[in-house]
Design an enzyme around this catalytic site. Structure first.
Site, PDB file in Angstrom:
ATOM      1  N   GLU A 255      22.821  55.166 -10.700  1.00  7.82           N
ATOM      2  CA  GLU A 255      23.635  54.293 -11.546  1.00  7.82           C
ATOM      3  C   GLU A 255      24.237  53.140 -10.746  1.00  7.82           C
ATOM      4  O   GLU A 255      24.303  52.020 -11.239  1.00  7.82           O
ATOM      5  CB  GLU A 255      24.740  55.116 -12.229  1.00  7.82           C
ATOM      6  CG  GLU A 255      24.218  56.240 -13.127  1.00  7.82           C
ATOM      7  CD  GLU A 255      23.371  55.760 -14.300  1.00  7.82           C
ATOM      8  OE1 GLU A 255      23.405  54.556 -14.616  1.00  7.82           O
ATOM      9  OE2 GLU A 255      22.653  56.583 -14.884  1.00  7.82           O
ATOM     10  N   HIS A 258      21.780  50.448 -10.389  1.00  5.39           N
ATOM     11  CA  HIS A 258      21.727  49.508 -11.524  1.00  5.39           C
ATOM     12  C   HIS A 258      22.764  48.391 -11.358  1.00  5.39           C
ATOM     13  O   HIS A 258      22.510  47.239 -11.711  1.00  5.39           O
ATOM     14  CB  HIS A 258      22.019  50.241 -12.843  1.00  5.39           C
ATOM     15  CG  HIS A 258      20.854  51.007 -13.378  1.00  5.39           C
ATOM     16  ND1 HIS A 258      19.571  50.524 -13.370  1.00  5.39           N
ATOM     17  CD2 HIS A 258      20.785  52.223 -13.981  1.00  5.39           C
ATOM     18  CE1 HIS A 258      18.753  51.410 -13.926  1.00  5.39           C
ATOM     19  NE2 HIS A 258      19.474  52.463 -14.299  1.00  5.39           N
ATOM     20  N   HIS A 264      14.834  49.872 -13.934  1.00  6.36           N
ATOM     21  CA  HIS A 264      14.057  51.111 -13.809  1.00  6.36           C
ATOM     22  C   HIS A 264      12.713  50.872 -13.136  1.00  6.36           C
ATOM     23  O   HIS A 264      12.022  49.909 -13.437  1.00  6.36           O
ATOM     24  CB  HIS A 264      13.881  51.765 -15.186  1.00  6.36           C
ATOM     25  CG  HIS A 264      15.134  52.452 -15.635  1.00  6.36           C
ATOM     26  ND1 HIS A 264      15.565  52.462 -16.930  1.00  6.36           N
ATOM     27  CD2 HIS A 264      16.064  53.141 -14.917  1.00  6.36           C
ATOM     28  CE1 HIS A 264      16.708  53.131 -16.996  1.00  6.36           C
ATOM     29  NE2 HIS A 264      17.024  53.550 -15.794  1.00  6.36           N
ATOM     30  N   CYS A 270      10.310  57.545  -7.723  1.00  7.89           N
ATOM     31  CA  CYS A 270      11.456  56.833  -7.157  1.00  7.89           C
ATOM     32  C   CYS A 270      12.742  57.268  -7.856  1.00  7.89           C
ATOM     33  O   CYS A 270      12.743  57.599  -9.039  1.00  7.89           O
ATOM     34  CB  CYS A 270      11.215  55.344  -7.380  1.00  7.89           C
ATOM     35  SG  CYS A 270      12.539  54.239  -6.877  1.00  7.89           S
ATOM     36  N   CYS A 289      11.617  54.152  -3.662  1.00  6.62           N
ATOM     37  CA  CYS A 289      10.293  53.703  -3.235  1.00  6.62           C
ATOM     38  C   CYS A 289      10.492  52.419  -2.419  1.00  6.62           C
ATOM     39  O   CYS A 289      11.559  51.797  -2.491  1.00  6.62           O
ATOM     40  CB  CYS A 289       9.396  53.464  -4.448  1.00  6.62           C
ATOM     41  SG  CYS A 289       9.749  51.904  -5.293  1.00  6.62           S
ATOM     42  N   CYS A 292      11.959  49.316  -4.365  1.00 11.74           N
ATOM     43  CA  CYS A 292      13.399  49.405  -4.658  1.00 11.74           C
ATOM     44  C   CYS A 292      14.225  49.387  -3.376  1.00 11.74           C
ATOM     45  O   CYS A 292      15.321  48.839  -3.345  1.00 11.74           O
ATOM     46  CB  CYS A 292      13.694  50.661  -5.477  1.00 11.74           C
ATOM     47  SG  CYS A 292      12.877  50.616  -7.083  1.00 11.74           S
TER      48      CYS A 292
END
Ligand code: ZN
Ligand code: ZN
Length: 368
Positions: A255, A258, A264, A270, A289, A292
């Site tokens: 979270e 984000h 996403h 991931c 991953c 990200c």
């Protein structure tokens, strides 16, 4: 079961991009960091696996979203980046997290330590825990599950007002279940990315939430008034097990990810994959991953190798976070509470493999 397998070319472009400026930024990273991130598209790599879909109710099938590669993240004008003035992640505990004060305090310190390693380079600060009554939120008993729930939007408003000057973001955590509006059954969490505020509940992560013997059922509860919060006094809190700690670390980092503007993930298995239900959330790994990971590194500026080492240190340090002083007040203080990290062992093994690949040496740790 279906596998989403992208080509080497697609993954390379999602990670490095074709934009010459971003390519040159990538090339300026250390050799060890690039060696690790290149595993994203090395066909024989066993570090980063493709996404598997197990059912139609999985996130990707039920919530089609456009994928976000590194370049899209980099160019997103609305994403928030920490600055020297706004460099702290604040955690606000709402209600108790554990059955005793000691468990509650230790648990929140474990989460703090985990976030500090995960968002390596940022400061994580704990705000003094507050009872539910301090938030003045609406609450109800869920008709289906019979447990107490608090209104997520009201908590967000409360947190927004409490957000300190130097906060990059403020996240509330609670063991009380959440609902976003009357017509909804529940929500695991809710965030406002523009305000840098989020609230997440771990109520459903206890081993017993979905069992018929769940002790948080408040059937007999009669609401006297909207400001009578006494029903939250001594309300049921699940035991803090290793699995509960793992699930809450996972949720918190997903979270907060984000809030950094990571959407996403649809590239590889991931942490940032969406999840529709607990079973899918459990399948999701604890790691990012490389695509990200590069996004988060770009936002924070950490060294990937140092960050991995900090995560291993957090897992290895399974002792209580603060040495206990001789108890003066109650017997409860005498409890020495080791951090329950059993559920993290597999992840530790994985990080050590990553470090070995990055540093091109043999793994120093092997499982039997
Ligand atoms: Zn998400
Ligand atoms: Zn990802």
């Amino acid at each position: 079961m279906q596998t989403i397998r992208h080509s080497e070319q697609t993954l390379r472009a999602a990670l490095i991009s074709k934009n010459p400026v971003l390519v040159s930024q990538y090339e300026k990273l250390g050799a060890a960091e690039r060696r690790l991130m290149n595993e994203a598209f090395r066909p024989a790599s066993d570090l980063f696996e493709p996404i598997t879909l197990h059912s139609q109710s999985d996130w990707i099938t039920s919530h089609p979203e456009p994928p976000q590669d590194f370049e899209e993240f980099f160019n997103d004008p609305s994403r928030k980046t920490p600055s020297p003035e706004k460099h702290s992640i604040y955690i606000q505990c709402i209600g108790s997290l554990g059955n005793t004060r000691v468990i509650s305090e230790e648990y929140i310190k474990w989460l703090k330590g985990y976030c500090e390693a995960f968002f390596y380079g940022l400061t994580v600060k704990l705000l003094e825990p507050v009872p539910v009554t301090a938030t003045k939120c609406s609450f109800r008993v869920n008709d289906n599950t019979q447990n107490l729930q608090i209104h997520a939007g009201h908590i967000l408003k409360f947190l927004k007002k409490k957000k300190p000057e130097d906060a990059f973001c403020i996240v509330g955590i609670t063991m009380i279940d959440l609902y976003p509006r009357n017509s909804w059954n529940f929500v695991f969490g809710q965030a406002s990315l523009t305000d840098g505020v989020g609230i997440f509940s771990f109520a459903r992560y206890g081993s017993d939430f979905y069992s018929s013997s769940y002790e948080g059922k408040a059937k007999a509860f009669q609401k006297k008034s909207s400001s009578d919060y006494s029903v939250f006094d001594d309300y049921y809190i699940p035991a803090v097990t290793s699995v509960l700690l793992l699930r809450s670390c996972k949720t918190l980092t997903h979270e907060i990810g984000h809030i950094f503007g990571l959407r996403h993930c649809q590239w590889l298995a991931c942490l940032m994959q969406g999840s529709n239900h607990l079973e899918e959330a459990d399948r999701r790994p604890l790691h990012l991953c490389p695509i990200c990971l590069r996004k988060l590194q770009c936002a924070i500026g950490f060294n990937i190798i140092e960050r991995y080492k900090a995560l291993v240190r957090w897992i290895d340090d399974d002792s209580a976070d603060t040495p206990r002083v001789t108890p003066k007040h109650s017997r409860e203080d005498n409890v020495n509470l080791p951090k329950p990290v059993e559920a993290f062992k597999e992840w530790k093994e994985w990080i050590i493999k990553c470090l070995a690949v990055a540093q091109k040496s043999e793994p120093s740790y092997r499982s039997n």
